[in-house]
Design a protein around this motif. Structure first.
Motif, PDB file in Angstrom:
ATOM      1  N   SER A 108       0.814  -1.219   0.000  1.00 43.35           N
ATOM      2  CA  SER A 108       0.000   0.000   0.000  1.00 43.35           C
ATOM      3  C   SER A 108       0.846   1.266   0.000  1.00 43.35           C
ATOM      4  O   SER A 108       0.336   2.358  -0.251  1.00 43.35           O
ATOM      5  N   LEU A 109       2.159   1.128   0.269  1.00 41.09           N
ATOM      6  CA  LEU A 109       3.024   2.306   0.270  1.00 41.09           C
ATOM      7  C   LEU A 109       3.448   2.697  -1.139  1.00 41.09           C
ATOM      8  O   LEU A 109       3.884   3.817  -1.377  1.00 41.09           O
ATOM      9  N   ASP A 110       3.348   1.768  -2.078  1.00 37.37           N
ATOM     10  CA  ASP A 110       3.704   2.069  -3.454  1.00 37.37           C
ATOM     11  C   ASP A 110       2.515   2.725  -4.155  1.00 37.37           C
ATOM     12  O   ASP A 110       1.365   2.548  -3.757  1.00 37.37           O
ATOM     13  N   LYS A 111       2.808   3.486  -5.214  1.00 38.13           N
ATOM     14  CA  LYS A 111       1.759   4.240  -5.894  1.00 38.13           C
ATOM     15  C   LYS A 111       1.314   3.493  -7.146  1.00 38.13           C
ATOM     16  O   LYS A 111       2.017   3.491  -8.154  1.00 38.13           O
ATOM     17  N   TYR A 112       0.166   2.859  -7.045  1.00 34.14           N
ATOM     18  CA  TYR A 112      -0.448   2.198  -8.193  1.00 34.14           C
ATOM     19  C   TYR A 112      -1.414   3.193  -8.834  1.00 34.14           C
ATOM     20  O   TYR A 112      -2.606   3.194  -8.566  1.00 34.14           O
ATOM     21  N   ARG A 113      -0.860   4.062  -9.684  1.00 31.96           N
ATOM     22  CA  ARG A 113      -1.641   5.172 -10.224  1.00 31.96           C
ATOM     23  C   ARG A 113      -2.584   4.694 -11.331  1.00 31.96           C
ATOM     24  O   ARG A 113      -2.149   4.097 -12.315  1.00 31.96           O
ATOM     25  N   GLN A 114      -3.861   5.002 -11.170  1.00 26.32           N
ATOM     26  CA  GLN A 114      -4.849   4.793 -12.225  1.00 26.32           C
ATOM     27  C   GLN A 114      -4.976   6.121 -12.962  1.00 26.32           C
ATOM     28  O   GLN A 114      -5.373   7.126 -12.382  1.00 26.32           O
ATOM     29  N   ILE A 115      -4.636   6.111 -14.261  1.00 25.33           N
ATOM     30  CA  ILE A 115      -4.428   7.346 -15.009  1.00 25.33           C
ATOM     31  C   ILE A 115      -5.469   7.495 -16.108  1.00 25.33           C
ATOM     32  O   ILE A 115      -5.731   6.551 -16.876  1.00 25.33           O
ATOM     33  N   LEU A 116      -6.044   8.676 -16.192  1.00 27.19           N
ATOM     34  CA  LEU A 116      -6.943   9.045 -17.280  1.00 27.19           C
ATOM     35  C   LEU A 116      -6.197  10.014 -18.187  1.00 27.19           C
ATOM     36  O   LEU A 116      -5.668  11.022 -17.722  1.00 27.19           O
ATOM     37  N   SER A 117      -6.144   9.700 -19.479  1.00 27.01           N
ATOM     38  CA  SER A 117      -5.432  10.560 -20.424  1.00 27.01           C
ATOM     39  C   SER A 117      -6.313  10.876 -21.626  1.00 27.01           C
ATOM     40  O   SER A 117      -7.181  10.089 -22.019  1.00 27.01           O
ATOM     41  N   PHE A 118      -6.054  12.060 -22.190  1.00 27.44           N
ATOM     42  CA  PHE A 118      -6.779  12.521 -23.375  1.00 27.44           C
ATOM     43  C   PHE A 118      -5.764  13.012 -24.397  1.00 27.44           C
ATOM     44  O   PHE A 118      -4.840  13.761 -24.050  1.00 27.44           O
ATOM     45  N   HIS A 119      -5.932  12.584 -25.644  1.00 27.94           N
ATOM     46  CA  HIS A 119      -5.012  12.966 -26.710  1.00 27.94           C
ATOM     47  C   HIS A 119      -5.813  13.510 -27.894  1.00 27.94           C
ATOM     48  O   HIS A 119      -6.823  12.922 -28.295  1.00 27.94           O
ATOM     49  N   PHE A 120      -5.338  14.621 -28.450  1.00 26.80           N
ATOM     50  CA  PHE A 120      -6.018  15.259 -29.575  1.00 26.80           C
ATOM     51  C   PHE A 120      -4.976  15.696 -30.591  1.00 26.80           C
ATOM     52  O   PHE A 120      -3.911  16.214 -30.227  1.00 26.80           O
ATOM     53  N   LYS A 121      -5.262  15.471 -31.878  1.00 25.67           N
ATOM     54  CA  LYS A 121      -4.299  15.795 -32.924  1.00 25.67           C
ATOM     55  C   LYS A 121      -5.026  16.295 -34.167  1.00 25.67           C
ATOM     56  O   LYS A 121      -6.050  15.736 -34.566  1.00 25.67           O
ATOM     57  N   VAL A 122      -4.497  17.348 -34.786  1.00 31.60           N
ATOM     58  CA  VAL A 122      -5.024  17.877 -36.045  1.00 31.60           C
ATOM     59  C   VAL A 122      -3.852  18.103 -36.995  1.00 31.60           C
ATOM     60  O   VAL A 122      -2.824  18.658 -36.598  1.00 31.60           O
ATOM     61  N   ASP A 123      -4.009  17.666 -38.247  1.00 32.43           N
ATOM     62  CA  ASP A 123      -3.006  17.890 -39.285  1.00 32.43           C
ATOM     63  C   ASP A 123      -3.693  18.430 -40.531  1.00 32.43           C
ATOM     64  O   ASP A 123      -4.711  17.878 -40.976  1.00 32.43           O
ATOM     65  N   ILE A 182       0.733  -4.846 -12.221  1.00 31.41           N
ATOM     66  CA  ILE A 182       1.952  -5.368 -11.599  1.00 31.41           C
ATOM     67  C   ILE A 182       3.029  -4.296 -11.638  1.00 31.41           C
ATOM     68  O   ILE A 182       3.289  -3.703 -12.688  1.00 31.41           O
ATOM     69  N   ARG A 183       3.650  -4.047 -10.487  1.00 28.37           N
ATOM     70  CA  ARG A 183       4.798  -3.155 -10.397  1.00 28.37           C
ATOM     71  C   ARG A 183       5.999  -3.946  -9.885  1.00 28.37           C
ATOM     72  O   ARG A 183       5.842  -4.909  -9.134  1.00 28.37           O
ATOM     73  N   SER A 184       7.192  -3.515 -10.316  1.00 29.13           N
ATOM     74  CA  SER A 184       8.397  -4.258  -9.955  1.00 29.13           C
ATOM     75  C   SER A 184       9.593  -3.318 -10.050  1.00 29.13           C
ATOM     76  O   SER A 184       9.539  -2.300 -10.755  1.00 29.13           O
ATOM     77  N   PRO A 185      10.694  -3.628  -9.357  1.00 29.67           N
ATOM     78  CA  PRO A 185      11.914  -2.825  -9.506  1.00 29.67           C
ATOM     79  C   PRO A 185      12.401  -2.814 -10.948  1.00 29.67           C
ATOM     80  O   PRO A 185      12.283  -3.817 -11.672  1.00 29.67           O
ATOM     81  N   LEU A 186      12.943  -1.677 -11.378  1.00 31.67           N
ATOM     82  CA  LEU A 186      13.454  -1.551 -12.736  1.00 31.67           C
ATOM     83  C   LEU A 186      14.582  -2.538 -12.984  1.00 31.67           C
ATOM     84  O   LEU A 186      14.664  -3.158 -14.044  1.00 31.67           O
ATOM     85  N   VAL A 187      15.461  -2.672 -12.026  1.00 34.37           N
ATOM     86  CA  VAL A 187      16.506  -3.700 -12.059  1.00 34.37           C
ATOM     87  C   VAL A 187      16.568  -4.342 -10.680  1.00 34.37           C
ATOM     88  O   VAL A 187      16.005  -3.818  -9.713  1.00 34.37           O
ATOM     89  N   GLU A 188      17.252  -5.451 -10.563  1.00 32.82           N
ATOM     90  CA  GLU A 188      17.327  -6.166  -9.301  1.00 32.82           C
ATOM     91  C   GLU A 188      17.910  -5.279  -8.209  1.00 32.82           C
ATOM     92  O   GLU A 188      18.899  -4.581  -8.405  1.00 32.82           O
ATOM     93  N   LEU A 196       5.076  -2.912 -14.626  1.00 31.36           N
ATOM     94  CA  LEU A 196       5.368  -3.980 -15.574  1.00 31.36           C
ATOM     95  C   LEU A 196       4.171  -4.260 -16.476  1.00 31.36           C
ATOM     96  O   LEU A 196       4.327  -4.580 -17.656  1.00 31.36           O
ATOM     97  N   LEU A 197       2.973  -4.160 -15.923  1.00 30.69           N
ATOM     98  CA  LEU A 197       1.774  -4.480 -16.687  1.00 30.69           C
ATOM     99  C   LEU A 197       0.655  -3.532 -16.300  1.00 30.69           C
ATOM    100  O   LEU A 197       0.360  -3.357 -15.121  1.00 30.69           O
ATOM    101  N   ARG A 198       0.062  -2.914 -17.328  1.00 29.94           N
ATOM    102  CA  ARG A 198      -1.098  -2.039 -17.131  1.00 29.94           C
ATOM    103  C   ARG A 198      -2.238  -2.512 -18.026  1.00 29.94           C
ATOM    104  O   ARG A 198      -2.021  -2.973 -19.151  1.00 29.94           O
ATOM    105  N   PHE A 199      -3.461  -2.377 -17.509  1.00 30.48           N
ATOM    106  CA  PHE A 199      -4.665  -2.691 -18.277  1.00 30.48           C
ATOM    107  C   PHE A 199      -5.271  -1.379 -18.747  1.00 30.48           C
ATOM    108  O   PHE A 199      -5.359  -0.409 -17.981  1.00 30.48           O
TER     109      PHE A 199
END
Length: 268
Positions: A108-123, A182-188, A196-199
């Protein structure tokens, strides 16, 4: 290309491009736009950019803030070359963290952030100096990962005998909600942890037309879906994306595709 930081969050760039393009081994059944673009052609252009970044990131994972940029490109004219066009592009991304609690029974001390993002593009692009239309390789194409999932790469937009010929105006938008599994150390033995894994759940919309005057709400496609984001520490944290898209609104000539897969910047 040269870049200069104007302030802590604002930066500018300027660059020059010189390209030689020639199309060969063209199928006799190809669209006339392909034959008209076969060249050989020299393209001389300048590109100017302005970018504003107010992102907060966790090991290259944005979780709060915004990123926006404006890009201008001018080819031909006083720069010479065989192709004359003007392009303008606008990008906007917004990230916010909705929840930081673990989804399951994790630390519970680690931050399992649930993120909402919005992307918009015009060309937008347009020929000048007597250039009736842009060569097919300078037009915009849409469909697949990075524009609208649930459709094939270059699966939407203007066509000739079912072949995509691109357009001069494109707009895309995406709303995405991601949950860490799933979260894990970047290296040992490292104190730096990564997701490591996001849905992911997403909703995409996009439109691609020959010219901006042809744009209408009837040209907008949309899709929904879900996917996974995997980052492997042994590969330096390179992101691997797997998405499953399901079209909601499509036109009769559109080509759909359920699965989109990418490794880093490469997609299939």
């Amino acid at each position: 290309e040269f870049g200069y930081r104007l302030s802590r969050f604002l930066s500018a760039s300027a660059g020059y491009n010189l390209k030689y393009v020639e199309l060969r081994s063209i199928s006799p059944y190809a669209a006339p736009d392909v034959f008209d673009s076969r060249g050989p052609s020299f393209i001389s252009s300048i590109q100017l950019g302005l970018s504003l970044s107010r992102l907060r990131e966790d090991v290259n994972q944005p979780y709060e803030g915004l990123l926006t940029s404006l890009i201008y490109e001018y080819a031909g004219g006083f720069l010479q070359g065989d192709v004359n066009y003007t392009k303008v592009g606008f990008r906007f991304s917004l990230f916010t963290t909705l929840w930081t609690k673990p989804l399951f029974f994790f630390d519970s001390l680690d931050k399992y952030r649930q993120i909402l993002s919005f992307h918009f593009k015009v060309d937008w692009a347009e020929g000048h100096g007597g250039q009736p239309s842009l060569p097919i390789y300078e037009r915009f194409f849409a469909g697949g990962l990075g524009s609208i999932r649930g459709f094939e790469y270059r699966g939407i937009g203007p066509r000739w005998n079912y072949d995509a010929i691109g357009g001069n105006f494109m707009t895309t938008a995406s709303l995405e909600y991601s949950i860490p599994l799933i979260r894990s150390p970047l290296v040992e033995a490292s104190s730096i942890r990564i997701d490591l894994l996001r849905f992911v759940l997403f909703y995409d919309v996009a439109a691609l037309v020959r010219d901006v005057e042809d744009f209408s709400t009837s040209q907008i496609r949309s899709s929904v879906g879900f996917g996974f984001r995997l980052r492997v520490p042994a590969m330096g944290g390179i992101p691997i994306s797997l998405d499953f898209g399901f079209p909601l609104a499509r036109l009769k000539d559109d080509e759909t595709e359920r699965v989109s897969f990418s490794i880093g910047i490469f997609f299939f």
